[in-house]
Design a protein around this motif. Structure first.
Motif, PDB file in Angstrom:
ATOM      1  N   PHE A  42       0.821  -1.194   0.000  1.00  0.00           N
ATOM      2  CA  PHE A  42       0.000   0.000   0.000  1.00  0.00           C
ATOM      3  C   PHE A  42       0.865   1.257   0.000  1.00  0.00           C
ATOM      4  O   PHE A  42       2.037   1.229   0.399  1.00  0.00           O
ATOM      5  CB  PHE A  42      -0.922   0.019   1.230  1.00  0.00           C
ATOM      6  N   GLN A  43       0.266   2.368  -0.423  1.00  0.00           N
ATOM      7  CA  GLN A  43       0.912   3.663  -0.397  1.00  0.00           C
ATOM      8  C   GLN A  43       0.090   4.613   0.474  1.00  0.00           C
ATOM      9  O   GLN A  43      -1.131   4.483   0.559  1.00  0.00           O
ATOM     10  CB  GLN A  43       1.028   4.245  -1.815  1.00  0.00           C
ATOM     11  N   GLN A  44       0.761   5.552   1.115  1.00  0.00           N
ATOM     12  CA  GLN A  44       0.041   6.537   1.915  1.00  0.00           C
ATOM     13  C   GLN A  44      -0.949   7.299   1.043  1.00  0.00           C
ATOM     14  O   GLN A  44      -0.642   7.650  -0.102  1.00  0.00           O
ATOM     15  CB  GLN A  44       1.022   7.518   2.557  1.00  0.00           C
ATOM     16  N   ASP A  45      -2.150   7.500   1.569  1.00  0.00           N
ATOM     17  CA  ASP A  45      -3.259   8.193   0.896  1.00  0.00           C
ATOM     18  C   ASP A  45      -3.928   7.350  -0.182  1.00  0.00           C
ATOM     19  O   ASP A  45      -4.837   7.837  -0.865  1.00  0.00           O
ATOM     20  CB  ASP A  45      -2.816   9.534   0.285  1.00  0.00           C
ATOM     21  N   GLN A  46      -3.518   6.102  -0.346  1.00  0.00           N
ATOM     22  CA  GLN A  46      -4.165   5.214  -1.323  1.00  0.00           C
ATOM     23  C   GLN A  46      -5.601   4.922  -0.896  1.00  0.00           C
ATOM     24  O   GLN A  46      -5.872   4.630   0.268  1.00  0.00           O
ATOM     25  CB  GLN A  46      -3.386   3.905  -1.443  1.00  0.00           C
ATOM     26  N   GLU A  47      -6.538   4.985  -1.833  1.00  0.00           N
ATOM     27  CA  GLU A  47      -7.918   4.618  -1.537  1.00  0.00           C
ATOM     28  C   GLU A  47      -8.035   3.104  -1.521  1.00  0.00           C
ATOM     29  O   GLU A  47      -7.501   2.420  -2.394  1.00  0.00           O
ATOM     30  CB  GLU A  47      -8.882   5.201  -2.579  1.00  0.00           C
ATOM     31  N   VAL A  48      -8.738   2.570  -0.511  1.00  0.00           N
ATOM     32  CA  VAL A  48      -8.845   1.124  -0.345  1.00  0.00           C
ATOM     33  C   VAL A  48     -10.278   0.751   0.030  1.00  0.00           C
ATOM     34  O   VAL A  48     -11.076   1.591   0.457  1.00  0.00           O
ATOM     35  CB  VAL A  48      -7.874   0.612   0.744  1.00  0.00           C
TER      36      VAL A  48
ATOM     37  N   PHE B 211      -8.897   5.256   3.336  1.00  0.00           N
ATOM     38  CA  PHE B 211      -7.596   5.667   2.821  1.00  0.00           C
ATOM     39  C   PHE B 211      -6.496   5.204   3.771  1.00  0.00           C
ATOM     40  O   PHE B 211      -6.702   5.137   4.986  1.00  0.00           O
ATOM     41  CB  PHE B 211      -7.526   7.194   2.659  1.00  0.00           C
TER      42      PHE B 211
ATOM     43  N   LYS C 143      -9.296  11.590   2.790  1.00  0.00           N
ATOM     44  CA  LYS C 143      -7.948  11.832   2.307  1.00  0.00           C
ATOM     45  C   LYS C 143      -7.234  12.772   3.278  1.00  0.00           C
ATOM     46  O   LYS C 143      -7.857  13.550   3.994  1.00  0.00           O
ATOM     47  CB  LYS C 143      -7.986  12.496   0.920  1.00  0.00           C
TER      48      LYS C 143
END
Length: 281
Positions: free
Chosen positions: A143-149, A191, A207
């Motif tokens: 995962f990446q920071q601020d990624q929507e999940v 996020f 976000k």
């Protein structure tokens, strides 16, 4: 390859009174009972079906789709309990077994639990487990920071809400950042807030940073226009009121209002904010 516990697209090979038989590759011919056969389904037709074992342990097909398939998590209700374990309603005629050894806590009829659906290696039968830790975190975190999940809420703790991220890892929504009741089993968007050094993952329902504020400023302008240019919300309003109206924390709301005020798009009044329509685009 035909997979038990998943959707498969199979070809009709013959039609009999009891239904049609499908080419199940290494599983042989699989019956699709007459009540599930769609119109104009004849030999050569390709059809999407779910494959499982019926109450007599025969491999069978259905056009019905269960609430969850092998490899997925879901919140399912216990419809009965017997010496074999608990049985869950999952959208098919045959209920889904949770053996006693796979129950984190003893299950009770009528209650709903978040479970993982799996294919038992020894019996080749579909079953479920509420021992979720065994099935999470087995893949590297990408995962990446601020990624929507996608989130599946599982339980409430003293810290907040534990949720499953994208069907693969645990994450935490902290209670001081959630302004609504989240029931176990609820699917929501979220996020990635922070990937911690200890491997744990912090989540947020909004976000972070300027991107979130930019989205919110547009929403504030939209709501102001809907309310004829004025809304009775100030920096003294409760976090609950702000969340009900905008779906964000009070801190985020104040940042967005500050940005709009600096651009002279709004005027701050004693009892609310007013839109300066001539300043908007």
């Amino acid at each position: 390859m035909t997979d038990i516990g998943r959707l498969n697209r199979l070809t009709v090979v013959k039609e009999l009174d009891q239904g049609v038989y499908l080419d199940g590759d290494e599983l042989g011919e699989i019956l699709l009972p007459r009540r599930y056969v769609p119109q104009d389904c004849t030999p050569g037709t390709s059809i999407e079906v779910f494959i499982y074992r019926d109450s007599e342990d025969r491999i069978i097909a259905t056009t019905e789709k269960p609430f969850a398939m092998v490899g997925q998590f879901a919140a399912l209700k216990v419809v009965s309990v017997n010496p074999s374990g608990a049985f869950l309603g999952w959208g098919l005629d045959k209920d889904l077994l949770v053996p006693f050894r796979e129950q984190k806590h003893k299950m009770a009829e009528g209650r709903t639990y978040v479970v993982y659906v799996y294919l038992d290696d020894k019996t080749d039968r579909i079953a479920a487990s509420s021992r979720l830790d065994r099935f999470l975190g087995r893949r590297p975190v990408r995962f990446q920071q601020d990624q929507e999940v996608d989130l599946l809420v599982c339980e409430r703790t003293d810290m907040g809400y534990k949720a499953i991220i994208n069907n693969s890892h645990w994450g935490m929504l902290y209670k001081n950042e959630v302004f609504e009741q989240l029931e176990p089993g609820r699917h929501i968007k979220g996020f990635i807030k922070k990937l911690r050094d200890d491997g744990k993952i912090d989540l947020s329902l909004q976000k972070s940073g300027y991107e979130k504020v930019d989205d919110l400023t547009q929403r504030i302008i939209h709501i102001l226009r809907e309310q004829r240019g004025f809304i009775p919300v100030t920096d003294k309003s409760s976090p609950e009121i702000i969340y009900d109206l905008f779906g964000v924390s009070k801190k985020t709301y104040k940042k967005a209002v500050g940005a709009l005020y600096k651009k002279r798009i709004i005027t701050l009044e004693e009892d609310g904010i007013r839109l300066n329509e001539e300043r908007t685009v």
